[in-house]
Write a protein that holds these residues in place. Structure first.
Motif, short mmCIF file in Angstrom:
data_model
loop_
_atom_site.label_atom_id
_atom_site.label_comp_id
_atom_site.label_asym_id
_atom_site.label_seq_id
_atom_site.Cartn_x
_atom_site.Cartn_y
_atom_site.Cartn_z
N GLU A 66 -13.46 -22.11 7.94
CA GLU A 66 -12.07 -21.72 7.73
C GLU A 66 -12.04 -20.28 7.23
OE1 GLU A 66 -7.98 -23.38 5.63
OE2 GLU A 66 -9.92 -24.10 4.95
N VAL A 67 -11.19 -19.47 7.82
CA VAL A 67 -11.11 -18.06 7.47
C VAL A 67 -10.00 -17.85 6.45
CG1 VAL A 67 -10.60 -15.75 8.37
CG2 VAL A 67 -12.04 -17.32 9.69
N VAL A 68 -10.29 -17.06 5.44
CA VAL A 68 -9.31 -16.70 4.42
C VAL A 68 -8.92 -15.23 4.64
CG1 VAL A 68 -8.86 -16.48 1.95
CG2 VAL A 68 -10.33 -18.32 2.79
N PRO A 69 -7.64 -14.94 4.89
CA PRO A 69 -7.25 -13.56 5.19
C PRO A 69 -7.29 -12.67 3.96
CG PRO A 69 -5.31 -14.95 5.04
CD PRO A 69 -6.49 -15.87 4.92
N GLY A 70 -7.24 -11.36 4.21
CA GLY A 70 -7.35 -10.39 3.13
C GLY A 70 -6.31 -10.53 2.05
N LEU A 89 4.39 -1.17 1.13
CA LEU A 89 3.80 -2.19 2.01
C LEU A 89 4.29 -2.01 3.44
CD1 LEU A 89 2.28 -4.87 2.59
CD2 LEU A 89 4.37 -6.08 1.88
N VAL A 90 3.34 -1.87 4.36
CA VAL A 90 3.61 -1.87 5.80
C VAL A 90 3.23 -3.24 6.32
CG1 VAL A 90 3.17 -0.77 8.02
CG2 VAL A 90 2.97 0.57 5.91
N THR A 91 4.19 -3.98 6.84
CA THR A 91 3.89 -5.33 7.32
C THR A 91 4.97 -5.78 8.29
OG1 THR A 91 3.18 -7.54 6.60
CG2 THR A 91 5.10 -6.60 5.50
N ASN A 92 4.81 -7.00 8.78
CA ASN A 92 5.81 -7.65 9.62
C ASN A 92 5.62 -9.16 9.46
OD1 ASN A 92 3.64 -8.39 11.24
ND2 ASN A 92 4.31 -7.28 13.04
N PRO A 93 6.28 -10.01 10.24
CA PRO A 93 6.15 -11.45 10.00
C PRO A 93 4.73 -12.00 10.11
CG PRO A 93 8.09 -11.04 11.32
CD PRO A 93 7.36 -9.73 11.22
N THR A 103 3.39 -11.78 2.98
CA THR A 103 2.80 -10.81 2.08
C THR A 103 3.87 -10.07 1.29
OG1 THR A 103 0.88 -10.51 3.51
CG2 THR A 103 1.35 -8.73 1.97
N VAL A 104 5.04 -9.85 1.90
CA VAL A 104 6.16 -9.25 1.17
C VAL A 104 6.47 -10.07 -0.07
CG1 VAL A 104 8.60 -8.64 1.24
CG2 VAL A 104 7.17 -8.27 3.26
N ASP A 105 6.63 -11.38 0.10
CA ASP A 105 7.02 -12.25 -1.00
C ASP A 105 5.88 -12.41 -2.01
OD1 ASP A 105 9.44 -12.56 0.32
OD2 ASP A 105 8.73 -14.31 1.42
N ILE A 106 4.65 -12.48 -1.53
CA ILE A 106 3.52 -12.63 -2.44
C ILE A 106 3.43 -11.44 -3.39
CG2 ILE A 106 0.99 -12.69 -2.57
CD1 ILE A 106 1.04 -14.27 0.07
N LEU A 107 3.51 -10.23 -2.84
CA LEU A 107 3.41 -9.05 -3.69
C LEU A 107 4.66 -8.88 -4.55
CD1 LEU A 107 1.74 -6.39 -1.34
CD2 LEU A 107 0.67 -8.02 -2.90
N PHE A 108 5.83 -9.18 -4.00
CA PHE A 108 7.07 -9.01 -4.77
C PHE A 108 7.14 -9.97 -5.95
CE2 PHE A 108 11.64 -9.85 -5.48
CZ PHE A 108 12.06 -8.56 -5.78
N ASP A 166 2.17 5.16 -5.12
CA ASP A 166 0.79 5.46 -5.54
C ASP A 166 -0.23 4.87 -4.57
OD1 ASP A 166 1.62 6.70 -7.99
OD2 ASP A 166 2.00 4.69 -8.80
N VAL A 167 0.09 3.74 -3.95
CA VAL A 167 -0.85 3.08 -3.05
C VAL A 167 -0.05 2.40 -1.94
CG1 VAL A 167 -0.89 0.99 -4.50
CG2 VAL A 167 -2.74 1.41 -2.86
N MET A 168 -0.55 2.51 -0.72
CA MET A 168 0.12 1.91 0.44
C MET A 168 -0.74 0.77 0.98
SD MET A 168 2.79 2.03 2.43
CE MET A 168 3.48 3.70 2.49
N VAL A 169 -0.15 -0.42 1.07
CA VAL A 169 -0.84 -1.60 1.58
C VAL A 169 -0.41 -1.82 3.03
CG1 VAL A 169 -1.18 -4.10 1.31
CG2 VAL A 169 -0.93 -2.63 -0.72
N TYR A 170 -1.39 -2.16 3.87
CA TYR A 170 -1.11 -2.46 5.29
C TYR A 170 -1.59 -3.87 5.57
CZ TYR A 170 -1.36 -2.12 10.41
OH TYR A 170 -1.20 -2.32 11.76
N ASP A 171 -0.69 -4.72 6.10
CA ASP A 171 -1.06 -6.10 6.44
C ASP A 171 -0.29 -6.56 7.67
OD1 ASP A 171 -2.25 -8.56 6.36
OD2 ASP A 171 -0.91 -9.39 4.84
#
Length: 458
Positions: A66-70, A89-93, A103-108, A166-171
Motif C-alpha cells: 500500500e502506497v502512502v502519498p506525500g 498551496l498549489v493543488t486541485n481535487p 490537501t487544502v483542508d488538511i493544511l487549513f 514563505d514556502v510554497m507547497v505543490y500537491d
C-alpha cells in the motif's frame, strides 16, 4: 517493521534541518547539491543516518504494497517543513490522502500550519473549470482563502500573488506525460519562487504509468510550450517529485518557451512510502480522483499517452474524448471498423490487442454521428510501445484511405510532439518505420541521466 519505523523517525528529524544547511550529510558517491533538499523514502539507500531510537509504534500505518502519498508523510512528520512559515498551496481535487481528505483542508485545519493562499492550475482548485477554460482569481468557499489563478491572465505567479508567502507547497496527481500542463505549472511556480527566495515543497505522488516507461524524443526549439516545457521525453518515467529535482538540478527550468537562463529554487521533496518503480497506479491501492475532466480513471493516464498526440488532430480521428471512453478509441464515420482491425492485427504490435467499436460521441467534431473504429487493450503493458500505437493506427488508416489528410489542421500536434520532424517525415509516406528511430533517439540518454534522481527502487 521496527527498522521501517526507525527510518521514518530519522527522516522526520532530517526534515527539520535548515533548508540551506550546507554541512548536512551527503552520500559520498553523489555530487553535493546546495539548492535542493533531498528527502528520501525509506525504500532508498542514498542517505543513511545512525538510528538511536526505535519506536514500538508509529502513526504511519500501511498494509503491504500500500502506497502512502506525500501529504500523509508530511502530516505524520508534524508538518515539519512548514512550521513557523506562511504557506501557499498549489493543488486541485487530486491532492488528497488515502481517506479522500483534500490537501487544502488538511493544511487549513492543521493548527501547526499557517495556510494563507491557494493557487489554481488548469481546471481550478476544486476542479470546477473545464478543459481550456480560464481560471479566475477568487476565494475558496470552504476556507475563505484567496485563490490566485495560474491559468488565466498569467500562468506564472506574479510577485503580488506571492507577497507574504514563505514556502510554497505543490500537491497534484500527475499522469507521467510531458504534454500534461500541471508539470509546466510546477516549473513556473518554481521559477517565480526562486526569484522571490521562496522555498518549494513538492508532496510526491505515483507516476500512474510506472517508473520504467520512457518514450519519445526531447523537445526541440522553437517547440517548447506550456504543453512541452522541458527538454525531456514525452513519457519520462519519474514521479513529480523526481521530475522537480531533475529539472532543478539539470538546468531544465528555462521558462515556458525554454529560451531563458536556467533557474533553480530551494526545493524539498516529501516522498511517498511504499511506492516502487514497477508499480502502475492500480497497484498502489490509492483512490483516484480525476486531475482533469478527461482523465476519469487511473487507466486513462495510460490511454492519454497512447492516443493524446493523435487527439490533437481534432478533425481527423475521434479518440473517444466527448464519449465515455476518452483516449481509448480510434475511429471516424468514414472508417470500416472490421477492415481497420484486420489491418492493425496484421502489424503484430507487442502487448496490445484491438476490437471493433461503434459509438456516437456526445461532443466534438463527430458529435451525434456514428463512429466506427477500434478500441485497444494492453495484454502486456511492459512490452507495449504505448506512444507509437497511435502512429500505427494512423498508418493503417492512411493505407486504407490515402486521400484523407490528417495534417490539414495541425493544432498543437507539433508542440505536443516537441518537434515538427514527426509531422513532416511521417506525413510523406505515413510509415512508422520512418519516424521510429527519431522518436526513440533520446530515450537511453534520458534514462541514464535521470537514474541519479530516482527516489524509489524497482
Amino acid at each position: 517493521m521496527n527498522r521501517i519505523f526507525a527510518l521514518l523517525l530519522v527522516l522526520g528529524l532530517f526534515l527539520q534541518l535548515p533548508a540551506d544547511a550546507s554541512g548536512r550529510k551527503r552520500p559520498s558517491n553523489r555530487k553535493v547539491k546546495t539548492d535542493t533538499v533531498y528527502v528520501y523514502s525509506s525504500d532508498t539507500v542514498f542517505i543513511q543516518y545512525p538510528v538511536e531510537v526505535c519506536p514500538e509504534e508509529s502513526p504511519m500505518t500501511a498494509a503491504p504494497e500500500e502506497v502512502v502519498p506525500g501529504i500523509e508523510v508530511l502530516e505524520n512528520w508534524g508538518f515539519s517543513p512548514l512550521l513557523g512559515k506562511r504557506v501557499g498551496l498549489v493543488t486541485n481535487p487530486s491532492g488528497i490522502d488515502r481517506n479522500l481528505r483534500s490537501t487544502v483542508d488538511i493544511l487549513f485545519e492543521a493548527p501547526e500550519v499557517n495556510l494563507v493562499a491557494l493557487y489554481g492550475p488548469e481546471h481550478g482548485i476544486r476542479g470546477d473549470v473545464y478543459a481550456g477554460g480560464k481560471v479566475a482569481d477568487t476565494r475558496d468557499e470552504k476556507t475563505g482563502l484567496p485563490v490566485y489563478s495560474l491559468y488565466g491572465a498569467t500562468r506564472k505567479p506574479t510577485p503580488d500573488m506571492l507577497e507574504g508567502i514563505d514556502v510554497m507547497v505543490y500537491d497534484i496527481q500527475d499522469v507521467g506525460v510531458r504534454s500534461y500542463t500541471f508539470i509546466s505549472t510546477l516549473g513556473l511556480v518554481m521559477e517565480a519562487c526562486a526569484e522571490k527566495g521562496i522555498e518549494v515543497v513538492v508532496l510526491d505522488r505515483p507516476n500512474p504509468l510506472g517508473g520504467l516507461k520512457v518514450e519519445g524524443c526531447y523537445v526541440e526549439q522553437p517547440f517548447n510550450s506550456f504543453v512541452s516545457q522541458y527538454r525531456i521525453p514525452y513519457v519520462y518515467g519519474l514521479t513529480v517529485g523526481e521530475l522537480a529535482v531533475l529539472i532543478n538540478e539539470e538546468g531544465l527550468n528555462r521558462g515556458q518557451l525554454g529560451n531563458q537562463d536556467p533557474v533553480k529554487c530551494r526545493l524539498t521533496v516529501v516522498p511517498m512510502y511504499g511506492w516502487k518503480r514497477d508499480m502502475i497506479y492500480s497497484e498502489t491501492r490509492l483512490p483516484w480522483v480525476l486531475p482533469s475532466p478527461n482523465i476519469p480513471t487511473a487507466e486513462t493516464s495510460i490511454h492519454y499517452s497512447t492516443a493524446g498526440i493523435c487527439g490533437e488532430l481534432y478533425h481527423f480521428l475521434s479518440v473517444g474524448v466527448g464519449y465515455t471512453l476518452p483516449f481509448w478509441t480510434f475511429g471516424a464515420p468514414w472508417i470500416d471498423a472490421v477492415r481497420l482491425k484486420e489491418k492493425l492485427d496484421g502489424y503484430n504490435l507487442p502487448g496490445v490487442e484491438f476490437r471493433t467499436i461503434y459509438y456516437k460521441p456526445f461532443s466534438g467534431s463527430y458529435a451525434g454521428k456514428l463512429v466506427q473504429g477500434v478500441q485497444y487493450f494492453f495484454t502486456d503493458y511492459e512490452a507495449a510501445n504505448i506512444t507509437l500505437i497511435q502512429f500505427y493506427v494512423m498508418q493503417a488508416v492512411l493505407e486504407m484511405y490515402p486521400a484523407r489528410k490528417p495534417f490539414e489542421h495541425v493544432g498543437l500536434f507539433d508542440k505536443v510532439c516537441g518537434t515538427d520532424y514527426i509531422r513532416k517525415v511521417f506525413g510523406k509516406r505515413y510509415l512508422v518505420d520512418d519516424i521510429i528511430d527519431y522518436w526513440n533517439k533520446d530515450v537511453e540518454d534520458f534514462r541514464e541521466m535521470s537514474k541519479k534522481y530516482y527516489l524509489y527502487r524497482q
